[in-house]
Design a protein around this motif. Structure first.
Motif, mmCIF file in Angstrom:
data_model
loop_
_atom_site.group_PDB
_atom_site.id
_atom_site.type_symbol
_atom_site.label_atom_id
_atom_site.label_comp_id
_atom_site.label_asym_id
_atom_site.label_seq_id
_atom_site.Cartn_x
_atom_site.Cartn_y
_atom_site.Cartn_z
ATOM 1 N N TYR A 1 0.730 -1.196 -0.011
ATOM 2 C CA TYR A 1 0.105 -0.056 -0.058
ATOM 3 C C TYR A 1 0.805 1.237 0.130
ATOM 4 C CZ TYR A 1 -3.435 -3.641 1.116
ATOM 5 O OH TYR A 1 -4.256 -4.451 1.161
ATOM 6 N N ARG A 2 1.744 1.240 1.062
ATOM 7 C CA ARG A 2 2.432 2.680 0.962
ATOM 8 C C ARG A 2 3.485 2.897 -0.102
ATOM 9 N NH1 ARG A 2 6.859 3.657 5.464
ATOM 10 N NH2 ARG A 2 7.993 2.650 3.546
ATOM 11 N N PRO A 3 3.473 4.006 -1.050
ATOM 12 C CA PRO A 3 4.483 4.120 -2.024
ATOM 13 C C PRO A 3 5.668 3.895 -1.487
ATOM 14 C CG PRO A 3 3.204 6.193 -1.501
ATOM 15 C CD PRO A 3 2.577 5.035 -0.392
ATOM 16 N N ALA A 4 6.392 3.048 -2.194
ATOM 17 C CA ALA A 4 7.955 2.721 -2.321
ATOM 18 C C ALA A 4 8.276 2.140 -0.889
ATOM 19 C CB ALA A 4 8.649 3.898 -2.184
ATOM 20 N N LYS B 1 10.422 -0.688 -2.281
ATOM 21 C CA LYS B 1 11.691 -0.218 -2.703
ATOM 22 C C LYS B 1 12.566 -0.047 -1.157
ATOM 23 C CE LYS B 1 15.075 1.971 -5.026
ATOM 24 N NZ LYS B 1 15.662 1.419 -6.116
ATOM 25 N N GLN B 2 11.993 0.335 -0.148
ATOM 26 C CA GLN B 2 12.707 0.592 0.955
ATOM 27 C C GLN B 2 13.277 -0.646 1.548
ATOM 28 O OE1 GLN B 2 10.012 2.334 4.286
ATOM 29 N NE2 GLN B 2 11.882 2.405 5.583
ATOM 30 N N VAL C 1 16.240 -1.757 -0.425
ATOM 31 C CA VAL C 1 17.561 -1.002 -0.102
ATOM 32 C C VAL C 1 18.060 -1.559 0.888
ATOM 33 C CG1 VAL C 1 18.266 1.220 0.476
ATOM 34 C CG2 VAL C 1 16.628 1.231 -1.419
ATOM 35 N N ALA D 1 16.121 4.956 3.534
ATOM 36 C CA ALA D 1 15.923 4.050 2.379
ATOM 37 C C ALA D 1 14.523 4.137 1.457
ATOM 38 C CB ALA D 1 16.068 2.604 2.713
ATOM 39 N N ALA D 2 14.637 4.611 0.289
ATOM 40 C CA ALA D 2 13.469 4.551 -0.562
ATOM 41 C C ALA D 2 12.332 5.794 -0.195
ATOM 42 C CB ALA D 2 12.822 3.485 -0.576
ATOM 43 N N VAL E 1 6.726 8.954 -6.126
ATOM 44 C CA VAL E 1 5.183 8.298 -6.398
ATOM 45 C C VAL E 1 4.341 9.041 -6.190
ATOM 46 C CG1 VAL E 1 3.713 6.363 -5.545
ATOM 47 C CG2 VAL E 1 6.167 5.912 -5.982
#
Lengths: 480, 346
Positions: A140-143, A146-147, A150, B161-162, B169
């Motif tokens: 749900y939460r953007p990125a 990706k977090q 990383v 991070a990110a 987004v």
């Protein structure tokens, strides 16, 4: 008022009443009011406080607090014991499934720190030679994915993701399969943050639980949470049957009463505490230290531990030996200052000292790290000869040092004067500590800093504190 | 055309739902407080320590802030002594008096954002970790876009991070550009670039994200202060707003946050996020009383339009209406009624 420690407040309560001769239940009530306020200020839920105070009162009356010469101390002892007990023992072990992989599910509100904690937990497991798989169930939460990726990169740990179009249930299922195939022994499911009253999302978590059958369901709780911590913890526990709690952002200056609330309503152990921004800052939870913290009484144990980790023992011993011979040079000064700075920002250290928050003006005190840097610059602008032999300082040398360090000659003079004062004081102390040591050996007394002299940052303040703490090897006083 | 009409309708409907959620949530608190205080007054015929203690608890349960509550209750105590009140029922008007006083402090406070036409408006967002800074920026960008302003975002969180991707987004969703560097870059440099870009692109509003930081980390607060100074230097009287994003679930520590961020970044307003949960963020009342920082917006969810302007009177009324005696409540009912409908129109 907010940061006054319970100890000093209780003391003043009893002091006020000392002259009255007779001490009765009214005074106990007064003391209990202080206990109650301290807990409320620390964000412990008021219902929890109520039960807690009732129990402490019972014990306080029964335990002859009133007959004690130091009733304030007795009350604190009782409070501290009860708090520690309520918060449970040391249980920082993670479950191990006898059929790997062991599945850990993270849950919590938005912004509690689930993803970051997932990374930290993985790091902890790696240190124990485990192979964790990080699973990105936050679609749900953007990125968010990706977090986690990383973090995985930083840790060199595999991250499992199916993008944000697949349901978390499916992701969990496939991730466990993947872990089996790859022989990874831990699977950590990072789920999306959600409100405990969001039925749809809570239902989703239950489904993930059904599929993944996690061995651990950990609730991630922000240490700064207020009265609402009770509702959150209760609700998550009811719907998911937690196995434990991780407390995050404890490196802030919150008193962290939420810890007590959460433990009291769920009965589940707090397993870890996140203490910093870096990935290795997940530490086992210490109930006794948390108790002191909630009461605003400092955290000596953590301070000692920190010192043990960071101080170079050989160097320290060598320095101690030199100092006993009455030697004190700028080199030694520089060494001890650098060692102390390795312990972290001075303010953090101060916060851990019991009684520091009690001292007048202490709470607003900002230790000037820049001033320390200037002092360092002054010492570094000296020649090797000058550093080894402080008596060399002529006025032309001082002028040169001021120019070299970008300070003024007044500052250099002031520093050298301070240094001389320290040196004098140290001579007195070394004599005194020798006597003290002999004495304490007889008594078997505990000197917390014995054997690691350079950790005493307040030596320069002299007074009773200094005498108590044994070796006085860091007498530089940053508060002058 | 009908497609657009439908779209409009759904959007309107949705935001109405959100408003409803907000008022519902608060009214729940109000009912609970009414009930509790009524019950309290009925149960205690005589005013004693237990009575005060319970009153304190009712107020503290909303995270109002121990100091604020203690002051209030202490004042009540001395009133009781002065006026020789013995019956709990007689105390109720005094109690309402005190609560109304609490309201009065807030009347002249401005909850609008300091946005002016024909200039570059810069808003800096600060706060501890995980309070919802980036999400709030996304929502606010959407809001300004709806108002027909040209918006630019600055990805000043170069630490987590990110975080940059997260803002991107939001930029995509809302349809605004994002100025960014790489992770680990100097945030002040990112902000500097963003200001230059905003100037040359003739942007109306520049929203600057920063990394979450705990207020007791001296170095990080210094870093934030540097960002603040860069903004001050590059645009006269910027930043026009410094928004402290506060999580409604936060307890007493929110006060320490407001103080520390106020010191190093000159906070001008608060956005209270996650108010759609069970926490009521009562600590903002204490912050308002002690530090005079107003709440400007509230966050009520994770969607773009889940950001609502904050009505302080309504908020405090909702929290305390139950404690205000019947007579004064009647008088206020009209005004409250109008402000309520105002609120819904927005």
């Amino acid at each position: 008022m907010a940061f006054e420690s319970l100890a000093s407040r209780l003391q003043s309560t009893f002091d006020k009443l000392r002259g009255r001769g007779k001490i009765d239940e009214a005074i106990v009530n007064e003391a209990m009011r202080e206990v109650r306020l301290a807990l409320l200020e620390a964000d412990v839920n008021f219902k929890v406080v109520k039960q807690f105070v009732a129990r402490v009162k019972e014990r306080a009356v029964g335990q002859d607090v009133l007959k004690s010469l130091t009733p304030g101390q007795m009350v604190i002892k009782v409070v501290n014991e009860e708090l520690t007990e309520l918060m449970g023992g040391n249980v920082s072990k993670l479950a191990v499934s006898n059929r790997p992989p062991t599945v850990i599910m993270m849950a919590g509100l938005q912004g509690a720190g689930k993803t970051t904690t997932t990374g930290k937990l993985a790091k902890l497991l790696q240190k124990q030679n485990r192979k964790p798989l990080l699973v990105a169930c936050d679609i749900y939460r953007p990125a968010a994915i990706k977090q986690l990726q990383v973090l995985g990169q930083q840790l060199n740990a595999p991250v499992f993701s199916l993008g944000d179009q697949v349901s978390p249930v499916e992701i969990a299922k496939q991730a466990i399969q993947h872990a089996k195939e790859e022989h990874l022994d831990y699977v950590i499911l990072d789920t999306a943050g959600r409100l405990h009253i969001d039925e749809a999302l809570m239902e989703e978590l239950q489904q993930v639980r059904e599929v993944a059958k996690p061995d651990e369901i950990l609730l991630v709780v922000d240490a700064m949470t207020g009265q609402d911590a009770v509702n959150v913890a209760e609700s998550f526990n009811e719907q998911l049957e937690l196995t434990g709690v991780i407390l995050t952002k404890l490196d802030g200056d919150t008193r962290g009463g939420a810890a007590l609330s959460v433990k009291a309503v769920t009965g589940k152990p707090i397993k870890f505490a996140a203490m910093g921004e870096k990935l290795d800052s997940l530490e086992p939870f210490h109930p006794d230290r948390m108790a002191s913290r909630i009461l605003g009484m400092g955290d000596v144990l953590s301070l000692i531990e920190k010192a043990q980790e960071n101080v170079d023992m050989d160097k320290a011993k060598e320095m101690e030996r030199q100092m006993r011979q009455g030697e004190f040079t700028f080199d030694m000064f520089l060494d001890s200052m650098q060692q102390m700075r390795q312990l972290g920002p001075l303010e953090d250290l101060l916060a851990m000292m019991p009684g520091m928050n009690k001292m007048k003006g202490m709470k607003d005190l900002k230790v000037d790290e820049k001033q320390l840097a200037r002092t360092e610059a002054i010492v570094k602008s000296m020649t090797a000869e000058e550093r080894a032999n402080p008596d060399l300082m002529s006025s032309s040398r001082r002028k040169r040092i001021a120019l070299g360090s970008g300070t003024t000659i007044q500052e250099v003079n002031r520093f050298i004067k301070q240094f001389d004062d320290m040196k004098k004081m140290m001579k007195q102390f070394t004599g005194m500590t020798d006597k003290m040591k002999k004495k304490s050996k007889k008594k078997g007394g505990f000197l917390p800093f014995k054997g690691k002299p350079p950790v005493d940052p307040f030596g320069g303040m002299g007074g009773a504190d200094g005498k108590k703490n044994g070796g006085m090897n860091f007498p530089f006083n940053p508060f002058k | 055309m009908s497609f657009f009409k439908k779209l409009r309708e759904t959007i309107v409907k949705k935001s109405e739902e959100v408003t409803q959620k907000f008022t519902d949530g608060l009214s729940k608190t109000r009912d609970l407080l009414v009930e509790k205080v009524d019950d309290l007054v009925r149960r205690y015929k005589k005013i004693d320590e237990d009575f005060f203690e319970e009153l304190e608890e009712i107020l503290i349960a909303a995270d109002v802030g121990v100091n604020t509550v203690m002051e209030l209750v202490d004042e009540l105590r001395s009133e009781v002594r002065k006026r020789k009140i013995e019956n709990a029922l007689d105390l109720q008007p005094v109690l309402s008096e005190k609560l109304v006083e609490l309201l009065k402090n807030n009347e002249d406070q401005n909850c609008k954002l300091n946005i002016e036409e024909g200039r570059l408006n810069i808003i800096l967002f600060v706060g501890v970790n995980g309070v919802g800074k980036t999400t709030t920026i996304g929502k606010m960008a959407h809001m300004f876009k709806q108002e027909g302003r040209k918006v630019l975002l600055a990805a000043g969180d170069t630490f987590r991070a990110a975080a940059i991707e997260q803002l991107e987004v939001w930029g995509d969703r809302v349809g605004v550009d994002v100025v960014k560097h790489q992770q680990g870059a100097d945030p002040a440099a990112v902000i500097f670039d963003a200001v230059q870009a905003a100037k040359s692109r003739k942007v109306d509003v520049l929203l600057c994200d920063t990394a979450g930081r705990l207020q007791n980390k001296v170095n990080l607060m210094e870093e934030l202060n540097k960002v603040f100074r860069v903004l001050q230097r590059e645009v006269p009287d910027a930043p026009h707003e410094v928004i402290l994003v506060l999580d409604a679930t936060t307890g007493q520590n929110a006060m320490a946050q407001a103080k520390a961020f106020g010191k190093s970044a000159g906070v001008t307003g608060i956005v209270l996020t996650k108010l759609d949960g069970t926490a009521k963020g009562g600590i903002v009342i204490a912050i308002r009383n002690e530090l005079d920082i107003p709440v400007k917006y509230v966050g009520l969810g994770e969607k773009m339009d889940d950001l609502q302007p904050f009505d302080p009177e309504q908020f405090v009324h909702a929290l305390f209406a139950g404690l205000i005696a019947k007579e004064s409540e009647e008088a206020e009912e009209d005004s409250e009624g109008t402000s309520q409908s105002d609120f819904e129109q927005k």
